[in-house]
Design a protein around this motif. Structure first.
Motif, PDB file in Angstrom:
ATOM      1  N   LEU A   1      25.099  61.137  25.095  1.00  0.00           N
ATOM      2  CA  LEU A   1      23.727  60.838  24.694  1.00  0.00           C
ATOM      3  C   LEU A   1      22.729  61.542  25.613  1.00  0.00           C
ATOM      4  O   LEU A   1      21.707  62.076  25.143  1.00  0.00           O
ATOM      5  CB  LEU A   1      23.491  59.331  24.726  1.00  0.00           C
ATOM      6  CG  LEU A   1      22.164  58.841  24.134  1.00  0.00           C
ATOM      7  CD1 LEU A   1      22.034  59.279  22.680  1.00  0.00           C
ATOM      8  CD2 LEU A   1      22.068  57.320  24.235  1.00  0.00           C
ATOM      9  N   ASP A   2      23.004  61.570  26.908  1.00  0.00           N
ATOM     10  CA  ASP A   2      22.132  62.279  27.847  1.00  0.00           C
ATOM     11  C   ASP A   2      22.082  63.767  27.519  1.00  0.00           C
ATOM     12  O   ASP A   2      21.016  64.389  27.556  1.00  0.00           O
ATOM     13  CB  ASP A   2      22.628  62.085  29.281  1.00  0.00           C
ATOM     14  CG  ASP A   2      22.342  60.690  29.813  1.00  0.00           C
ATOM     15  OD1 ASP A   2      21.517  59.978  29.196  1.00  0.00           O
ATOM     16  OD2 ASP A   2      22.941  60.308  30.832  1.00  0.00           O
ATOM     17  N   ALA A   3      23.246  64.340  27.201  1.00  0.00           N
ATOM     18  CA  ALA A   3      23.310  65.769  26.893  1.00  0.00           C
ATOM     19  C   ALA A   3      22.540  66.094  25.621  1.00  0.00           C
ATOM     20  O   ALA A   3      21.803  67.089  25.552  1.00  0.00           O
ATOM     21  CB  ALA A   3      24.765  66.207  26.755  1.00  0.00           C
ATOM     22  N   VAL A   4      22.683  65.251  24.609  1.00  0.00           N
ATOM     23  CA  VAL A   4      21.992  65.474  23.335  1.00  0.00           C
ATOM     24  C   VAL A   4      20.482  65.313  23.497  1.00  0.00           C
ATOM     25  O   VAL A   4      19.692  66.088  22.949  1.00  0.00           O
ATOM     26  CB  VAL A   4      22.519  64.486  22.268  1.00  0.00           C
ATOM     27  CG1 VAL A   4      21.629  64.499  21.036  1.00  0.00           C
ATOM     28  CG2 VAL A   4      23.950  64.859  21.885  1.00  0.00           C
ATOM     29  N   THR A   5      20.072  64.322  24.260  1.00  0.00           N
ATOM     30  CA  THR A   5      18.651  64.056  24.465  1.00  0.00           C
ATOM     31  C   THR A   5      17.954  65.219  25.173  1.00  0.00           C
ATOM     32  O   THR A   5      16.760  65.466  24.942  1.00  0.00           O
ATOM     33  CB  THR A   5      18.463  62.764  25.281  1.00  0.00           C
ATOM     34  OG1 THR A   5      19.115  61.680  24.611  1.00  0.00           O
ATOM     35  CG2 THR A   5      16.999  62.420  25.448  1.00  0.00           C
ATOM     36  N   ALA A   6      18.688  65.933  26.018  1.00  0.00           N
ATOM     37  CA  ALA A   6      18.103  67.033  26.781  1.00  0.00           C
ATOM     38  C   ALA A   6      17.899  68.296  25.953  1.00  0.00           C
ATOM     39  O   ALA A   6      17.294  69.259  26.426  1.00  0.00           O
ATOM     40  CB  ALA A   6      18.987  67.350  27.987  1.00  0.00           C
TER      41      ALA A   6
ATOM     42  N   ARG B   1      26.117  70.503  18.354  1.00  0.00           N
ATOM     43  CA  ARG B   1      27.133  71.216  19.139  1.00  0.00           C
ATOM     44  C   ARG B   1      27.215  70.680  20.572  1.00  0.00           C
ATOM     45  O   ARG B   1      28.302  70.577  21.149  1.00  0.00           O
ATOM     46  CB  ARG B   1      26.834  72.720  19.140  1.00  0.00           C
ATOM     47  CG  ARG B   1      27.144  73.400  17.814  1.00  0.00           C
ATOM     48  CD  ARG B   1      26.947  74.915  17.902  1.00  0.00           C
ATOM     49  NE  ARG B   1      27.482  75.576  16.722  1.00  0.00           N
ATOM     50  CZ  ARG B   1      26.845  75.678  15.565  1.00  0.00           C
ATOM     51  NH1 ARG B   1      25.630  75.142  15.448  1.00  0.00           N
ATOM     52  NH2 ARG B   1      27.398  76.285  14.540  1.00  0.00           N
ATOM     53  N   THR B   2      26.057  70.371  21.139  1.00  0.00           N
ATOM     54  CA  THR B   2      26.038  69.864  22.513  1.00  0.00           C
ATOM     55  C   THR B   2      26.747  68.517  22.612  1.00  0.00           C
ATOM     56  O   THR B   2      27.538  68.281  23.532  1.00  0.00           O
ATOM     57  CB  THR B   2      24.585  69.714  23.001  1.00  0.00           C
ATOM     58  OG1 THR B   2      23.943  70.998  22.983  1.00  0.00           O
ATOM     59  CG2 THR B   2      24.540  69.144  24.406  1.00  0.00           C
ATOM     60  N   GLY B   3      26.474  67.621  21.662  1.00  0.00           N
ATOM     61  CA  GLY B   3      27.128  66.322  21.677  1.00  0.00           C
ATOM     62  C   GLY B   3      28.633  66.436  21.522  1.00  0.00           C
ATOM     63  O   GLY B   3      29.399  65.811  22.266  1.00  0.00           O
TER      64      GLY B   3
ATOM     65  N   VAL C   1      34.260  66.510  23.664  1.00  0.00           N
ATOM     66  CA  VAL C   1      35.532  67.232  23.731  1.00  0.00           C
ATOM     67  C   VAL C   1      35.849  67.624  25.169  1.00  0.00           C
ATOM     68  O   VAL C   1      36.996  67.545  25.612  1.00  0.00           O
ATOM     69  CB  VAL C   1      35.499  68.463  22.811  1.00  0.00           C
ATOM     70  CG1 VAL C   1      36.775  69.289  22.970  1.00  0.00           C
ATOM     71  CG2 VAL C   1      35.342  68.029  21.352  1.00  0.00           C
ATOM     72  N   ARG C   2      34.831  68.053  25.922  1.00  0.00           N
ATOM     73  CA  ARG C   2      35.042  68.444  27.316  1.00  0.00           C
ATOM     74  C   ARG C   2      35.507  67.266  28.155  1.00  0.00           C
ATOM     75  O   ARG C   2      36.436  67.395  28.987  1.00  0.00           O
ATOM     76  CB  ARG C   2      33.748  69.015  27.896  1.00  0.00           C
ATOM     77  CG  ARG C   2      33.829  69.378  29.384  1.00  0.00           C
ATOM     78  CD  ARG C   2      34.225  70.813  29.579  1.00  0.00           C
ATOM     79  NE  ARG C   2      35.566  71.156  29.161  1.00  0.00           N
ATOM     80  CZ  ARG C   2      36.640  71.104  29.934  1.00  0.00           C
ATOM     81  NH1 ARG C   2      36.545  70.681  31.173  1.00  0.00           N
ATOM     82  NH2 ARG C   2      37.811  71.478  29.482  1.00  0.00           N
ATOM     83  N   LEU C   3      34.897  66.109  27.976  1.00  0.00           N
ATOM     84  CA  LEU C   3      35.290  64.925  28.746  1.00  0.00           C
ATOM     85  C   LEU C   3      36.743  64.544  28.475  1.00  0.00           C
ATOM     86  O   LEU C   3      37.459  64.114  29.381  1.00  0.00           O
ATOM     87  CB  LEU C   3      34.366  63.748  28.400  1.00  0.00           C
ATOM     88  CG  LEU C   3      32.940  63.818  28.957  1.00  0.00           C
ATOM     89  CD1 LEU C   3      32.079  62.726  28.335  1.00  0.00           C
ATOM     90  CD2 LEU C   3      32.946  63.696  30.480  1.00  0.00           C
ATOM     91  N   ILE C   4      37.167  64.698  27.241  1.00  0.00           N
ATOM     92  CA  ILE C   4      38.549  64.364  26.890  1.00  0.00           C
ATOM     93  C   ILE C   4      39.514  65.458  27.338  1.00  0.00           C
ATOM     94  O   ILE C   4      40.628  65.177  27.800  1.00  0.00           O
ATOM     95  CB  ILE C   4      38.658  64.113  25.375  1.00  0.00           C
ATOM     96  CG1 ILE C   4      37.945  62.789  25.037  1.00  0.00           C
ATOM     97  CG2 ILE C   4      40.110  64.073  24.915  1.00  0.00           C
ATOM     98  CD1 ILE C   4      37.898  62.467  23.572  1.00  0.00           C
TER      99      ILE C   4
END
Length: 206
Positions: A85-90, A99-101, A106-109
């Protein structure tokens, strides 16, 4: 009845030491629950052995193994949801938000597959985490629906709920197959292909 304050040793307060031990137990729980074969029969002794702590320290943070498993699961879900959510909001561009969300999730997993196994592994079905999985699916569905309304102006209602549930469920199945090695694709391909599907729904009729 007044409680005895935890003492300070080596400049570290008792509450800080307790928080450190709790963090060790959470990490140990993730290691055991998120292993490739999963461990639904999580035990206090096994968790404490993994954490390098005496068994007595388990009960200063958790009443039983089910409470630990739930805490581990909630920690992982909250971390993924908040980071995404932080990444998408930015990001301002609507298409880039998608794509950012996805890239963030995917990166976290990918960087810690234990997270994905905890969220998706069939070995944990029928455990206390089953209910938590249902709740986390609803959480991500609500987050997606909120983004759809705010960014694309999609009207709320049954159609949006159906669309959000379909996309969240489809993403979960995709990541499960990817983690299991049944889906051969790079991290970048997973993000790009899923983004195409998500973006194709932005014109979903009202």
């Amino acid at each position: 009845m007044a409680t005895t304050p935890l003492r300070v040793y080596g400049g570290v307060t008792g509450s800080d030491r307790q928080a450190e031990r709790r963090a060790l137990l959470l990490e140990a729980g993730l290691e055991l629950l998120g292993s490739p074969d999963g461990d639904p029969s999580l035990t206090v002794r096994g968790v404490c052995r993994q954490a390098g702590l005496a068994n007595r320290y388990f009960y200063e943070s958790f009443t039983d193994r089910d409470e630990l498993a739930t805490a581990v699961y909630d920690h992982v879900v909250n971390e993924i949801a908040a980071t995404a959510l932080d990444a998408v909001t930015a990001v301002e561009d609507p298409r880039l938000k998608v794509r950012t969300g996805l890239a963030t999730i995917v990166r976290l997993i990918a960087e810690d597959p234990r997270r994905g196994r905890l969220l998706f592994s069939p070995f944990l079905a029928g455990t206390p985490l089953t209910h938590r999985r249902t709740e986390s699916t609803r959480l991500f569905t609500r987050l997606l629906g909120t983004q759809a309304r705010q960014v694309y102006g999609v009207q709320g209602g049954a159609r949006l709920e159906l669309l959000s549930s379909f996309l969240v469920g489809g993403l979960a199945q995709t990541l499960t197959a990817w983690l299991d090695g049944d889906l051969t694709a790079s991290e970048e391909e997973i993000v790009e292909w899923c983004a195409e599907i998500f973006l194709a729904t932005s014109d979903f009729p009202d």
